[in-house]
Scaffold this active site. Sequence first.
Site, short mmCIF file in Angstrom:
data_model
loop_
_atom_site.label_atom_id
_atom_site.label_comp_id
_atom_site.label_asym_id
_atom_site.label_seq_id
_atom_site.Cartn_x
_atom_site.Cartn_y
_atom_site.Cartn_z
N GLN D 125 -21.49 7.18 3.30
CA GLN D 125 -22.52 8.21 3.48
C GLN D 125 -21.90 9.57 3.23
O GLN D 125 -20.70 9.76 3.43
CB GLN D 125 -23.18 8.11 4.85
CG GLN D 125 -22.27 8.15 6.06
CD GLN D 125 -21.86 9.55 6.48
OE1 GLN D 125 -22.26 10.54 5.87
NE2 GLN D 125 -21.04 9.62 7.50
N SER D 128 -22.64 15.17 5.97
CA SER D 128 -22.16 16.43 6.53
C SER D 128 -21.46 17.30 5.50
O SER D 128 -20.94 16.80 4.50
CB SER D 128 -21.18 16.17 7.67
OG SER D 128 -21.83 15.54 8.74
N SER D 160 -17.85 8.71 6.01
CA SER D 160 -17.17 7.52 6.52
C SER D 160 -17.12 6.44 5.45
O SER D 160 -18.04 6.29 4.66
CB SER D 160 -17.84 7.01 7.80
OG SER D 160 -19.21 6.85 7.63
N GLU D 247 -36.75 1.69 13.09
CA GLU D 247 -35.80 0.60 13.30
C GLU D 247 -34.37 1.09 13.28
O GLU D 247 -33.51 0.51 13.92
CB GLU D 247 -35.99 -0.47 12.23
CG GLU D 247 -37.32 -1.17 12.40
CD GLU D 247 -37.48 -2.32 11.43
OE1 GLU D 247 -38.61 -2.62 11.10
OE2 GLU D 247 -36.46 -2.91 11.02
N ASN D 379 -24.26 14.04 21.11
CA ASN D 379 -25.03 13.75 22.31
C ASN D 379 -25.63 15.00 22.92
O ASN D 379 -26.66 14.93 23.61
CB ASN D 379 -24.14 13.02 23.33
CG ASN D 379 -23.98 11.54 22.98
OD1 ASN D 379 -24.32 11.12 21.88
ND2 ASN D 379 -23.48 10.76 23.93
N GLU D 380 -25.01 16.15 22.67
CA GLU D 380 -25.62 17.40 23.16
C GLU D 380 -26.98 17.62 22.48
O GLU D 380 -27.96 17.95 23.15
CB GLU D 380 -24.69 18.59 22.86
CG GLU D 380 -23.44 18.68 23.75
CD GLU D 380 -22.32 17.73 23.33
OE1 GLU D 380 -22.45 17.07 22.28
OE2 GLU D 380 -21.31 17.63 24.06
#
Lengths: 334, 334, 398, 398
Positions: D125, D128, D160, D247, D379-380
């Site tokens: 991918q 970023s 990644s 999904e 998570n923020e």
Amino acid sequence: MRFLLDDEQREFARSLDKMLGGAEPTAAIRAWAAGDTGPGRALWARLAEAGVFALAVPEEHEGLGLLPVELAVSFGELGRHAVPGPLVETVAAAALLARLGGPVAAARLPGIASGRTAASLCLLSPGSPYALDGDAADAVFVVDGDTLRLAESTGPVQPSSDPARRLSRPVGGTVLRQGPEVVAAAAHAAEVAALAVAAQALGVGRALLAQTVEYVGGRKQFGVAIGSFQAVKHRLADTLIALEFAEPLVHAAALALAPGDPGSRSGFGSGRAVAAAKVAACEAAYAAARSALQLHGALGYTEELDLSLWIRKARALRTAWGTPAECRARVLAR
Amino acid sequence: MRFLLDDEQREFARSLDKMLGGAEPTAAIRAWAAGDTGPGRALWARLAEAGVFALAVPEEHEGLGLLPVELAVSFGELGRHAVPGPLVETVAAAALLARLGGPVAAARLPGIASGRTAASLCLLSPGSPYALDGDAADAVFVVDGDTLRLAESTGPVQPSSDPARRLSRPVGGTVLRQGPEVVAAAAHAAEVAALAVAAQALGVGRALLAQTVEYVGGRKQFGVAIGSFQAVKHRLADTLIALEFAEPLVHAAALALAPGDPGSRSGFGSGRAVAAAKVAACEAAYAAARSALQLHGALGYTEELDLSLWIRKARALRTAWGTPAECRARVLAR
Amino acid sequence: MDLDFTAAEDAFRAEARAWLAAHVPAAPLPSLETADGFAAHREWERTLHADRWSVVSWPEEIGGRDASILQWLIFEEEYYAAGAPGRVSQNGINLLAPTLFEHGTDEQRARVLPSMASGEVIWAQAWSEPESGSDLASLRSTAERVDGGWRLSGQKTWSSRAAFADRAFGLFRSDRDGLEAGKPHRGLTYLMFPLDADGVTVRPIGRIDGKPAFAELFLDDVFVPDEDVIGAPGQGWQVAMSTAGNERGLTLRSPGRFTAAADRLTALWRSEDSHADPADPADTALRDRVADAVIGARAYQLFTYANASRIAAGGSIGAESSLNKVFWSDLDIALHETALDLLGPYGELADEAEDAPAHGSWAEGYTFSLAGPIYAGTNEIQRDIIAERLLGLPKGRR
Amino acid sequence: MDLDFTAAEDAFRAEARAWLAAHVPAAPLPSLETADGFAAHREWERTLHADRWSVVSWPEEIGGRDASILQWLIFEEEYYAAGAPGRVSQNGINLLAPTLFEHGTDEQRARVLPSMASGEVIWAQAWSEPESGSDLASLRSTAERVDGGWRLSGQKTWSSRAAFADRAFGLFRSDRDGLEAGKPHRGLTYLMFPLDADGVTVRPIGRIDGKPAFAELFLDDVFVPDEDVIGAPGQGWQVAMSTAGNERGLTLRSPGRFTAAADRLTALWRSEDSHADPADPADTALRDRVADAVIGARAYQLFTYANASRIAAGGSIGAESSLNKVFWSDLDIALHETALDLLGPYGELADEAEDAPAHGSWAEGYTFSLAGPIYAGTNEIQRDIIAERLLGLPKGRR
């Protein structure tokens, strides 16, 4: 697999919610704490009418059979409205008597199903020395080892930090049954009680979260709603996460207690499933109480705000019918 | 009581900080991890020159006496700059030999004080089977029960999750001393080691916090510095709180290890004091590492950013010379 | 660097310990948040005062012992270790008195402090208002200038001790210009007033356990003479804040409270309290939490020694007091939660219950601890202060 | 409401289990973040594909089994319980393929999916960029319209698998109007490109344990034909997001990973792994953490069953996937920290160490877990989404 409540179960929850919302339960709670059980018993009768207690009573004793999912659904609503009284103990006593059968069951279960009998239940060693609301109950059952007794009376009320919970030690009484079947039935009753507490805690937690979300959306400090502060948002997000992930554990525990026990398929028998649900739901509810208290500020620290009724209950439910440590041990038991 | 570092101690810290800051320690760390101990040993010599190792060596063996406060001060700076090598083990070995005295002490301690000898030390059962940087050390001491050995060699390097820590099992060797005094000296050495680790962890944590504060002040997302987000602020505030309250525990542990043991006055003898400092400082440093990693985002998850050198060290120090559980047990020991 | 006490400090500790051993009531007093308990605690203040133990850090001529900060810390350690009662006069001693020492007149000090020391007059604080909790600068209660004094109107809330106390102190808006100019800290005046004055209505508020630990105050044209203004009119914010950072940061909750509580917790864990079931020494989950309470209390004690040393050396503490506040309040809750978990089924009982543990007042202590992260500036605000003032992170809308 | 599987589902489970028992390599493959390991994992994808286990939820004609979500969950449970290798092809299967199914052309599906299923082409991918982490809409890499296609320029990072993969997919700014109008989500185009094309430079980046788990991509005028645009040019954000919620919220990390890890943790705690010292059953601190991992994994499994049931009943999940993300990432770290603590002095060892525990790859699992709260939206950010979209709290500057 359809791991979702069906329409009927949802409708049952909605109707209980509506009925309780209109019944001024907070007045009943405050009265109950002050020793006036009248309004609480009136509410009890309406719950019986709605079929709540019959869910733990077999059909042959004028009940609807043990229906653990519906029981969990209704205890969720009882928690959401912080209904007072020995609700958990009554359905646990029903499960105990139903498992034992015989004349004792026949004599007591129809009264429980109809709401005439509010029962308390005390499982000594291991367990608690106290019967919840024993002074207000029509029958206090006590299991000590392999012996089931009907207590003669209860000792003085020992004030709980949740005044709507009236604890007392059962005294004396007649032996109703003795033998290994009492031990097995008591273990089953303890699982039903833990499931009911877990479901109740989930409802308590949901109510605390909802009240807090509403409060922080309106309360302004430094010119803005405190609900727009990221620290407040994240704390409430964590509260929601804990409740959302406890809920399926409660539902699975209910399925594991249903006759036929499909829950054991994935290695989670009823003992483990109930223990997992109990610890997750009660810790989530306690965390919700801590957040609610903190985010309401001094207001949340007052007794006159109804929020206190839920905060105090969340704390007490955490240890009722299985401490977190006991539950965690049970999750890993083979 | 004057529970503050004096001017001389502060100046000692500042001069070490300055010296290490100018010595490119990160290059030495990366070289050490790759098996090239040259730059690390060069740094070692400069530390010896500054008197760091002499702080654990008695004056009669060409040291400065055991000066635990100064030792804690210097290990704080060693942690702040993530200096590699068996630093803790060398001062612990010095403490062990100094306590034992005799020809072994006379033979080895001057070399440690001068920096010629980098030592490792392995306390078996209870303890760890590994000697840190045993392959790079000039002498590997092993205590097994009441026996002190000088290892002949070490087994293959067992990669640590902190590659700058080279672990190996000591092999064979000659007996240097045997008897109950070895047990007592080893216990003393373990306390000195735990103090040094605690101080080092504190420095590691401070460095992680400082690097993170700098990063979040500059990094922008959604048009503003991420350090202006309340969630980021509160996480770093908590990091600071944990470090600030660990520091006096480290200082008190140092005082408790000083000859005369004034720390025992308030019921915190050296064993308890060191254990309390170790768990508080190491948990604070580990939490600082978790925060640093999270708040640097993907960048913090890379090996090429020097931050990783501190993150990995924080994790390893947490269990070195006493796990959190062992330390907590010791705090409550009578 | 040392942790040594002088011979004089040791003697002071010994004297305090001996006095406390002889005077601390054998049975705990009723909760000071009840009418009976309040009276009993006031009586205890009188007993302390009679032997000059009520305000040890004050000058000798007004009932103190000229104690240093360190002596005060020693006294507090001994005080709580002896299981002595909570201090019903702490609002006055910790919050009002430092302000009077710094900004009051000689006349005010002579008039106010002796009766505060003796417990004859118990003071309530009156900081918050319904719309001004953490955002204290937005206060709306007013002080209107009249001949010879001021007339106070408005509403205060969360006034701790006010249900039973005699007098109160707080800030009032004497000039609206600052508020209208977006500088709400300006135009506030620091005033003292009696709770039984004409126009004051006290409505007790029940704490979460039902005890009236604080009250709402309704002020309707309450006259206060000029002599009860502290500092210059309009300068109340500066007057209130000037003593907020330094020693007050230390004295808000003394380490002695926590070292004593951690000792009681350890005794409970060791089953030295006859009430508890014997703890399994291998039950490491509870052991670890007890150890963390012991470590936390010790850290707080040592941190305070360091700050006291810094102040004694001429330094000061400012935003650092926010570190203190967050640390002790989180510690206090964790410590009491651990105690309740150690008590198993008895952890639910209120202290009034017949079966409640004989030592510790754990239920009341737990309830009290829950207020810690809220009062005296919520912990959320404190963490903002730490991040912005100590770490230098950019200010932002929160 | 039930948790029952049909006979067909049971048969599917049995078939998967039997196949895995026969095919999963006895010794763990080398880490897939190394060149050797990558090749070994690619080979394993080929083995899976040969018996139609690589993409069970895809249509039969392109190598799948038309598996339902529930069957996919069953497969994943069996897969991780069998200790099977990590999936080197997951970027393609979990992120790109759903987009192609919804927005791709028949030609694209026919060209891309079979080689993805077989492991012949491994996808990275490329979301970023250095200045665009959580704030993905601010992307700056460009796609310039040229005859028959596009020319890509700019820099991607945290890509990644890109150190060893064949092709990549990502968003590129094809039109600056949106950015200049303050609507940065507009004018992005979703493109696929080869990593060995002219003008592409791949710089591997070492993960915190040194393994090149991701890479920087430098793109210098890289030609991509029109056939490699997915959806309409300029609509890339909508294309990328349309499959993000549903999904994909479930498939990002399957519950089977965690139930299997919790089982391995329990075995470690019970000392069934020959490496560990026997655990003291009364050591409740570790017991409680093991239990919490078991409870958490079970909760995540059940929560996913509920969501799968909801989707099967025609519902959808949106912001709820943020609950998932925070929960599993926190669980994963706690679970691995517990394992390292159980291992005592061996917890420090890298998996390559001779003394490292035979089962579990705990060190690699711990390292991997640390990325959880960062990637796929920190998570923020997820907690902000939960608070604003699920709880309805007011949006604010964070």
